[in-house]
Design an enzyme around this catalytic site. Sequence first.
Site, PDB file in Angstrom:
ATOM      1  N   ASP A  42     -11.112   7.694   8.167  1.00 51.37           N
ATOM      2  CA  ASP A  42      -9.821   8.064   7.600  1.00 51.37           C
ATOM      3  C   ASP A  42      -9.179   9.231   8.322  1.00 51.37           C
ATOM      4  OD1 ASP A  42      -7.703   7.879   5.728  1.00 51.37           O
ATOM      5  OD2 ASP A  42      -8.572   9.511   4.550  1.00 51.37           O
ATOM      6  N   LYS A  57      -4.175   3.092  11.263  1.00 54.84           N
ATOM      7  CA  LYS A  57      -5.441   3.556  11.787  1.00 54.84           C
ATOM      8  C   LYS A  57      -6.461   3.675  10.678  1.00 54.84           C
ATOM      9  CE  LYS A  57      -5.922   7.022  10.290  1.00 54.84           C
ATOM     10  NZ  LYS A  57      -6.028   7.353   8.835  1.00 54.84           N
ATOM     11  N   ALA A 112       0.821  -1.212   0.000  1.00 50.05           N
ATOM     12  CA  ALA A 112       0.000   0.000   0.000  1.00 50.05           C
ATOM     13  C   ALA A 112       0.855   1.262   0.000  1.00 50.05           C
ATOM     14  CB  ALA A 112      -0.924   0.002   1.213  1.00 50.05           C
TER      15      ALA A 112
END
Length: 328
Positions: free
Chosen positions: A175, A95, A10
């Site tokens: 987000d 997170k 990612a």
Amino acid sequence: MLRFGILSTAKIGRDAVVPAIQDAENCVVTAIASRDGARARAMADRFSVPHAFASYEEMLASDVIDAVYIPLPTAQHVEWSIRAAEAGKHVLCEKPIALKAAEIDRLIEARDRTGVLISEAYMITYSPVWHKVRALLAEGAIGRLRHVQGAFTYFNRDPANMRNIPELGGGGLPDIGVYPTMATRFSTGIEPQRVQATTERDATFGTDIYSSVRADFGTFELSFYISTQLAARQVMVFHGEEGMIEVTSPFNAERYGRQEVALTNQNHSQSQLFRFQDTRQYKLQAEAFSRAATGGKDDVVTLENSRANQAFIDAIYRASDKDGWEAV
């Protein structure tokens, strides 16, 4: 040296976390895993990492790593954190580590059962910027704190981006809404009691794209807004009876301007500016996590802390569906 395996290729791992781990003094990346073996090998070669795996399971079963960093889509965080823990690997997970506070109970059980460290990657809690804010508040630099104000926005309407895909855990609150909440809780040491909120969802994506929040912390209030479809902005302001603290670029170092903490007195006749040229918050996070995983006493983000922050986000969602206050 704590040996990290990276669970996926990612962007945040490529651009921020892997370079930070490689630059850290007490840890190193020794493996990259992807469901696409070629992608794993390409990223491993980019960072001179010796091992590349074509499956997550294969890397977790190997003895070339002691810990994993998980930057997978949010909806997969709980599953793979538990699987890594059960493989005996320490876990640093991006997170939000979960989409509901109750899901973190499963992580707490896995941590306690396996004895590994599981921590959510809130890099801001390792940043000297936020330690300075916390110290100023603790020493009474602005007197009685009455109000905290924040904003975090960017613009992204890419339908292929996970932030715009509900099934992957997309949405503004998961987000970026977690940053004003964590920053306020971290810097004050106080928990919210109740919340009011308004949230707007994108008609096409179905994700939450804007939230305006008012939270009651008992002795002060927090008000903030976040959006995934507004011009980019980041700011946090702590307003007290005797002065105020303003934090520029509070979350993404340098991306939204220079990282600075401005302390101003009551009538603006005096001010102090604390500048942080290179906070290297991801490097500090990796080093603190590594020390804690190997028996050190460093403070890291505990799962109990993560649960409290996610309970705050859960309450914002509930409050958005009603008029009036919602208990946290």
